[in-house]
Design a protein around this motif. Structure first.
Motif, mmCIF file in Angstrom:
data_model
loop_
_atom_site.group_PDB
_atom_site.id
_atom_site.type_symbol
_atom_site.label_atom_id
_atom_site.label_comp_id
_atom_site.label_asym_id
_atom_site.label_seq_id
_atom_site.Cartn_x
_atom_site.Cartn_y
_atom_site.Cartn_z
ATOM 1 N N ASN A 93 0.863 -1.187 0.000
ATOM 2 C CA ASN A 93 0.000 0.000 0.000
ATOM 3 C C ASN A 93 0.897 1.233 0.000
ATOM 4 N N VAL A 94 1.501 1.529 -1.166
ATOM 5 C CA VAL A 94 2.511 2.589 -1.241
ATOM 6 C C VAL A 94 1.923 3.974 -1.010
ATOM 7 N N GLU A 95 0.657 4.141 -1.281
ATOM 8 C CA GLU A 95 0.016 5.444 -1.087
ATOM 9 C C GLU A 95 -0.425 5.654 0.356
ATOM 10 N N GLY A 96 -0.354 4.599 1.171
ATOM 11 C CA GLY A 96 -0.814 4.724 2.557
ATOM 12 C C GLY A 96 -2.315 4.916 2.657
ATOM 13 N N THR A 97 -3.057 4.402 1.682
ATOM 14 C CA THR A 97 -4.517 4.555 1.675
ATOM 15 C C THR A 97 -5.113 3.928 2.938
ATOM 16 N N PRO A 98 -6.012 4.649 3.621
ATOM 17 C CA PRO A 98 -6.554 4.156 4.901
ATOM 18 C C PRO A 98 -7.614 3.075 4.732
ATOM 19 N N VAL A 99 -7.167 1.887 4.309
ATOM 20 C CA VAL A 99 -8.060 0.740 4.179
ATOM 21 C C VAL A 99 -7.910 -0.120 5.430
ATOM 22 N N ILE A 100 -9.015 -0.514 6.021
ATOM 23 C CA ILE A 100 -9.005 -1.253 7.282
ATOM 24 C C ILE A 100 -8.764 -2.739 7.027
ATOM 25 N N SER A 101 -7.805 -3.313 7.756
ATOM 26 C CA SER A 101 -7.556 -4.752 7.641
ATOM 27 C C SER A 101 -8.238 -5.531 8.755
ATOM 28 N N GLY A 102 -8.673 -4.852 9.796
ATOM 29 C CA GLY A 102 -9.357 -5.532 10.892
ATOM 30 C C GLY A 102 -9.719 -4.563 12.004
ATOM 31 N N THR A 103 -10.603 -4.983 12.882
ATOM 32 C CA THR A 103 -11.009 -4.175 14.033
ATOM 33 C C THR A 103 -10.758 -4.961 15.308
ATOM 34 N N ASP A 104 -10.484 -4.225 16.381
ATOM 35 C CA ASP A 104 -10.213 -4.848 17.677
ATOM 36 C C ASP A 104 -10.577 -3.826 18.744
ATOM 37 N N CYS A 105 -10.222 -4.134 19.979
ATOM 38 C CA CYS A 105 -10.487 -3.171 21.031
ATOM 39 C C CYS A 105 -9.508 -2.006 20.937
ATOM 40 N N ALA A 106 -9.865 -0.889 21.499
ATOM 41 C CA ALA A 106 -8.944 0.230 21.632
ATOM 42 C C ALA A 106 -8.247 0.048 22.966
ATOM 43 N N ALA A 107 -7.105 -0.665 22.943
ATOM 44 C CA ALA A 107 -6.403 -1.004 24.179
ATOM 45 C C ALA A 107 -6.166 0.241 25.024
ATOM 46 N N SER A 108 -6.305 0.078 26.352
ATOM 47 C CA SER A 108 -6.265 1.231 27.251
ATOM 48 C C SER A 108 -4.903 1.898 27.334
ATOM 49 N N THR A 109 -3.818 1.127 27.087
ATOM 50 C CA THR A 109 -2.488 1.726 27.214
ATOM 51 C C THR A 109 -1.507 1.037 26.265
ATOM 52 N N GLN A 110 -0.262 1.569 26.243
ATOM 53 C CA GLN A 110 0.774 1.081 25.338
ATOM 54 C C GLN A 110 2.114 1.108 26.065
ATOM 55 N N ASP A 111 2.967 0.118 25.832
ATOM 56 C CA ASP A 111 4.282 0.065 26.463
ATOM 57 C C ASP A 111 5.214 1.067 25.791
ATOM 58 N N VAL A 112 5.867 1.930 26.577
ATOM 59 C CA VAL A 112 6.706 2.989 26.012
ATOM 60 C C VAL A 112 8.006 2.457 25.418
ATOM 61 N N LYS A 113 8.408 1.234 25.783
ATOM 62 C CA LYS A 113 9.666 0.682 25.271
ATOM 63 C C LYS A 113 9.447 -0.277 24.097
ATOM 64 N N THR A 114 8.496 -1.167 24.219
ATOM 65 C CA THR A 114 8.254 -2.145 23.152
ATOM 66 C C THR A 114 7.228 -1.648 22.135
ATOM 67 N N TYR A 115 6.475 -0.604 22.515
ATOM 68 C CA TYR A 115 5.415 -0.050 21.674
ATOM 69 C C TYR A 115 4.266 -1.039 21.477
ATOM 70 N N GLU A 116 4.241 -2.104 22.263
ATOM 71 C CA GLU A 116 3.156 -3.066 22.163
ATOM 72 C C GLU A 116 1.963 -2.584 22.985
ATOM 73 N N TYR A 117 0.773 -2.904 22.474
ATOM 74 C CA TYR A 117 -0.444 -2.512 23.172
ATOM 75 C C TYR A 117 -0.766 -3.532 24.269
ATOM 76 N N ALA A 118 -1.439 -3.059 25.302
ATOM 77 C CA ALA A 118 -1.878 -3.970 26.361
ATOM 78 C C ALA A 118 -2.932 -4.919 25.804
ATOM 79 N N GLU A 119 -3.015 -6.108 26.400
ATOM 80 C CA GLU A 119 -4.028 -7.064 25.952
ATOM 81 C C GLU A 119 -5.418 -6.513 26.222
ATOM 82 N N CYS A 120 -6.330 -6.860 25.329
ATOM 83 C CA CYS A 120 -7.699 -6.360 25.478
ATOM 84 C C CYS A 120 -8.344 -6.943 26.735
ATOM 85 N N GLY A 121 -8.885 -6.060 27.541
ATOM 86 C CA GLY A 121 -9.596 -6.476 28.743
ATOM 87 C C GLY A 121 -11.096 -6.453 28.508
#
Length: 400
Positions: free
Chosen positions: A119-147
């Motif tokens: 997707n070279v143009e960066g077109t905003p096409v959705i590949s999937g939906t999930d929860c909006a995780a409450s927080t994110q790890d500042v070092k690994t950039y991984e999202y918290a598991e969905c609660g």
């Protein structure tokens, strides 16, 4: 080495495109050689000599009488290229670039049908939906598991895989970065327009506030990274478009159109990037967006192969074919586009002379254009020398 081989094959097919078209119209093709310099090996089949030369930097197809100034033997004269109708000469001249375009499309099709197209143009096409995780790890950039209490606003509002977000609250969002930047500033209910199955739909999404790494922070400075409150809707982007063998045809055609636009834009921006190439030669940081020579493209292609990033290797090879094909059609001698421009000049001139009751004019005297040709060759040679030098002393590298 593998990428350099791909370039050699592309050049060989370019010249073969001229040869096949010329032979199809009955023109005499004297020689078809890959490379320049001393002859290494050759053989003759019919009236054409095929061979390989010592310097693998191009090739040539020698068609008898490409211009009226070329010397031909009495036997060749009736089949001299310049004697043929304008449209046939045009086809022969343009087939080199057309061959590049066909080869580029084939590469893209193979990518689409196997590994997908980026997707070279960066077109905003959705590949999937999930929860909006409450927080994110500042070092690994991984999202918290969905609660159990984490919201899933996009999914709850009805967004689906394959939807393209067109606008938010009436503000266009042509890229995924635009979507993220806009959503992070919002909270509460807001109107999204999405494109689904060719039709636009209006969807209201209740955007919650979550914690994310600050937009200005970077992964290489994790000790100072911090969390900030932003909006999120729980969707993922589509970095790669995947196709079946059948749908890959349409996907490749669409992607080819995108490539043509990007190549043309790159050509228009080419002059303004030369100063950055000169800076790189002097030791400055090499801008990844600066032009590269065949040497630089081979280095990048080699890095891609070493790291197993075949998508980049193939995309680079396809891009190179599109670039060479478009560049070769520029109306400048000695490029094919320059010969095509002369061809149509003669046609238009003769048409105007006919309207005035005058006979057709003679063939254009190419010797009168030699000064312009030499200027272009000098400028082109200087640019080539600059890019090759930059690619040797300060190359663009992948993953380094």
């Amino acid at each position: 080495m593998l990428f350099a081989l791909g370039i050699c094959v592309s050049v060989a097919l370019h010249e073969a495109g001229h040869m096949w078209a010329a032979k199809a119209f009955g023109m005499k093709v004297r020689r078809y050689f890959i490379g320049f310099g001393p002859k290494i090996w050759s053989f003759r089949r019919g009236e054409t000599e095929y061979g390989l030369k010592a310097i693998p930097a191009g090739g040539f197809c020698d068609i008898a009488g490409m211009t009226a100034l070329d010397e031909v033997t009495p036997e060749e004269a009736p089949r001299a290229m310049w004697r043929y109708p304008t449209w046939k000469r045009f086809v022969v001249m343009v087939m080199g670039s057309v061959t590049h375009f066909i080869l580029g499309f084939i590469i893209l099709y193979l990518m689409a049908a196997t590994m997908g197209l980026p997707n070279v143009e960066g077109t905003p096409v959705i590949s999937g939906t999930d929860c909006a995780a409450s927080t994110q790890d500042v070092k690994t950039y991984e999202y918290a598991e969905c609660g159990p209490g984490d919201p899933a606003p996009a999914r709850d509002a009805g967004l689906r895989e394959g939807d393209e977000i067109v606008s938010i609250d009436g503000k266009a969002t042509p890229t995924w970065s635009d979507v993220v930047a806009t959503v992070q500033k919002l909270s509460g209910e807001h109107e999204f327009v999405v494109l689904r199955d060719g039709a636009e739909r209006r969807i209201t999404i209740d955007i919650p506030t979550v914690q994310r790494v600050a937009p200005d922070d970077t992964p290489d400075n994790t000790d100072d990274n911090k969390l900030v409150d932003v909006g999120a809707i729980g969707v993922t982007s589509t970095p790669i478009y995947h196709y079946s063998a059948a749908s890959a045809v349409g996907g490749s055609l669409e992607f080819t159109g995108t490539m043509f636009v990007r190549v043309w834009e790159g050509l228009l921006a080419f002059p303004e990037k030369i100063p950055k190439v000169i800076e790189a030669i002097g030791g400055g940081e090499r801008d990844p967006d600066t032009p590269v020579s065949v040497v630089g493209a081979s280095i990048i292609g080699g890095d891609a192969v070493e790291q197993g990033v075949w998508e980049l290797f193939l995309l680079l090879l396809a891009t190179l074919n599109f670039f060479v094909g478009v560049f070769n059609l520029l109306p400048l001698l000695p490029l094919d586009g320059g010969h095509i421009a002369v061809l149509f000049y003669e046609k238009v001139r003769d048409w105007l002379r006919k309207l005035r009751g005058k006979p057709a004019g003679g063939p254009v005297d190419y010797t009168k254009l030699s000064a312009v040709t030499m200027v272009f060759i000098f400028i082109g040679g200087a640019v080539m020398l600059l890019t090759i030098t930059a690619d040797i002393v300060n190359p663009i590298r992948i993953g380094q």
